[in-house]
Design a protein around this motif. Sequence first.
Motif, PDB file in Angstrom:
ATOM      1  N   GLU B  75       7.099  19.683 -33.059  1.00  0.00           N
ATOM      2  CA  GLU B  75       6.471  18.859 -34.078  1.00  0.00           C
ATOM      3  C   GLU B  75       5.649  19.734 -35.011  1.00  0.00           C
ATOM      4  N   GLN B  76       5.778  19.463 -36.305  1.00  0.00           N
ATOM      5  CA  GLN B  76       4.993  20.247 -37.260  1.00  0.00           C
ATOM      6  C   GLN B  76       3.538  19.838 -37.174  1.00  0.00           C
ATOM      7  N   TYR B  78       0.539  21.703 -39.011  1.00  0.00           N
ATOM      8  CA  TYR B  78      -0.268  21.862 -40.210  1.00  0.00           C
ATOM      9  C   TYR B  78       0.140  23.180 -40.838  1.00  0.00           C
ATOM     10  N   TYR B  96       3.628  24.919 -35.756  1.00  0.00           N
ATOM     11  CA  TYR B  96       4.307  23.891 -34.966  1.00  0.00           C
ATOM     12  C   TYR B  96       3.725  23.882 -33.562  1.00  0.00           C
ATOM     13  N   TYR B 138      -6.301  23.164 -32.744  1.00  0.00           N
ATOM     14  CA  TYR B 138      -5.810  21.963 -33.400  1.00  0.00           C
ATOM     15  C   TYR B 138      -4.590  21.408 -32.674  1.00  0.00           C
ATOM     16  N   ARG B 141      -5.747  19.474 -29.741  1.00  0.00           N
ATOM     17  CA  ARG B 141      -6.324  18.197 -30.162  1.00  0.00           C
ATOM     18  C   ARG B 141      -5.217  17.197 -30.495  1.00  0.00           C
ATOM     19  N   ARG B 142      -4.232  17.665 -31.214  1.00  0.00           N
ATOM     20  CA  ARG B 142      -3.132  16.781 -31.583  1.00  0.00           C
ATOM     21  C   ARG B 142      -2.370  16.326 -30.336  1.00  0.00           C
ATOM     22  N   TYR B 145      -4.359  13.693 -28.518  1.00  0.00           N
ATOM     23  CA  TYR B 145      -4.381  12.446 -29.260  1.00  0.00           C
ATOM     24  C   TYR B 145      -3.034  11.750 -29.146  1.00  0.00           C
ATOM     25  N   LYS B 146      -2.010  12.560 -29.293  1.00  0.00           N
ATOM     26  CA  LYS B 146      -0.661  12.023 -29.276  1.00  0.00           C
ATOM     27  C   LYS B 146      -0.327  11.383 -27.928  1.00  0.00           C
ATOM     28  N   TYR B 149      -1.118   7.692 -27.529  1.00  0.00           N
ATOM     29  CA  TYR B 149      -0.418   6.597 -28.177  1.00  0.00           C
ATOM     30  C   TYR B 149       1.086   6.763 -28.135  1.00  0.00           C
TER      31      TYR B 149
END
Lengths: 227, 227
Positions: B75-76, B78, B96, B138, B141-142, B145-146, B149
Motif C-alpha cells: 500500500e502506498q 506517502y 510504501y 508513519y 501508525r498507518r 490505524y488500518k 477498520y
Amino acid sequence: MEYTYDHPRPALTVDIVIFTLRENRLQALLIQRKDDPFRGMWALPGGFVHMDESLEDAALREMEEETGLKEAYLEQLYTYGAPERDPRGRVVTVAYFALIPADAPFRREGGSDAAQAQWCTVSELPPLAFDHTEIAAYALRRLRYKLEYSAVGFELLPDEFTLTELQYTYEIILGEKLDKRNFRRRILEANIIEPTPQRRTGEGRPARLYRYQPDAVAEVKARRLFP
Amino acid sequence: MEYTYDHPRPALTVDIVIFTLRENRLQALLIQRKDDPFRGMWALPGGFVHMDESLEDAALREMEEETGLKEAYLEQLYTYGAPERDPRGRVVTVAYFALIPADAPFRREGGSDAAQAQWCTVSELPPLAFDHTEIAAYALRRLRYKLEYSAVGFELLPDEFTLTELQYTYEIILGEKLDKRNFRRRILEANIIEPTPQRRTGEGRPARLYRYQPDAVAEVKARRLFP
DNA sequence: TGAATTGGTGTATAGTTGACACGAGATCAA
DNA sequence: TTGATCTCGTGTCAACTATACACCAATTCA
C-alpha cells in the motif's frame, strides 16, 4: 540550459484538486488545456516541481498561480505513476487537495499561463485529461471520509460562521441531510469550535457566531491517515 | 549512456517498510548501507523507479530483490520530497508499506546489492538514514490505524490460522490486550473469515482453523472492526 | 486418571447514537 | 403595535453498540 543524468528520470509534477463552496455547491477548479495532448480538454491545475522547493511548496505555488491565494488547507492525496498516464513520456504526479474558504478573494482571471480557469460543481465534472478524473474522484472520497472523523469542514468556511452554515457545509459535501440537534451536539462536544460574542443578524432570529480553535487545525492536519 | 532534459529533474525512488511477524514481535526489514552517505547506517529497502514500471511495480521489484518474495499486501504510504532529505541531491521518494505472512519463505541472504539485511522489532528500531525514521513511524501508525477498520491483519498470517493466533497478531500490532470473547464475536460477526474443517492440535484443546474469505477483503475495507 | 493447558462460549451494564418537536428572538408588513 | 414569518436553539427517550467478566470443554502428558 540542459541537464544530463546517468539514468533516465521521470518528470515530477504536482496536481491539485482545489475545492471550495460556491453557490451552495462543492466546486473544484479546472483549467482548460491550451496545448496537446488533450488540447481544449479540462484538467486539474498543476505543474512541475522545482528543484529547490518541497512538494507542498510546489502545490502552494501552483495554487497561487491559478487562484492568487497563498494559503489554504493542503493535504497530500496520492502519487500517480502509471508509465502511460501521460502520452508525452513518463510523468509521475503527486496529487494534493486544497480547501479554500467560501469568502476567499479568488482571482478569477487565469493564472500565469493565461489558460482559462473555471469552477465546476464536483458532481458534474466534465471528462478530464490524463488520469485526472480518477484523481478528482479520489479527492472527493477522501474529503468526505475526512469530514466524518475530523474538523476539516471548517477550512471551507470564513473565520466566523454559524452552526447552521457549518451544517449546510457538511450536508453539501456529504450529500445528505443531517439532524440539527445531533449535529450541534457532536460538533460542540468535540471541542473544536468556540463561540464568539457576536451574532449574525438577518432574516429570523440572530445566530451565534463560532470560530474554530486554532489548535484544532494542527490536530486535523496530523491525522493524515488515509490512503 | 546519458539522458538529457531541458529542465532539471529530481531523482525518484521508492522505499518500502516491510512488516512481518517474527518471534512474537512486529518486525520491519532494514538494510545496512554500504556507501556514503550514512555508510554503515540502517535504512529502509528501496531504489530507483525504472522508466517502464509503475510505482507499485518498482516497490514490488525492490521487495523481491531484498526478500525473494514476489507477492505481498502493498500500500502506498506517502511521498517525501523535502529538498534536503538526501545530501547527494534532490531525491523524491514514494514510500510504501508491505505485509508479508509469518510463514513466507523469506530469503535471508541479502538482495542484489549484497547489502546486509536484517529484521528488526519495530519498537526497537535503530536510528535510520535519511528521513527513514519518520517514514517507518508513519508506516506503523498507518498499519495500526488500518487494523482497526479493516481486515489487513490477515495479511501477516498464513492462509489458515486459529482465532487465538489472529488475536495475538492484533495484540502485537496494537500493543494492547484484547478481550477474547469480544474479539471473537467481532471478527466472526464481520463475516470476513470462515471456518475450515481442520483443527490444529498441540498442547491443550485443539483449535479450529479459519481462513479469510478472499472476497471479504475488499468489502471489509470500509468497515470498522475496532473502535 | 487426574493435572495442566488451551479452546470456546453468553450475559448484564454502561455508553453512544439516532429519532424526534417546540419555544425564542429577531424582521417585516399591515 | 401587533401578529405573521423566519431562523435559532434546546432535551429526552429508545435502540444499538461496546465492554467487562468466568467457567466448562477437549486434548496432552505425567
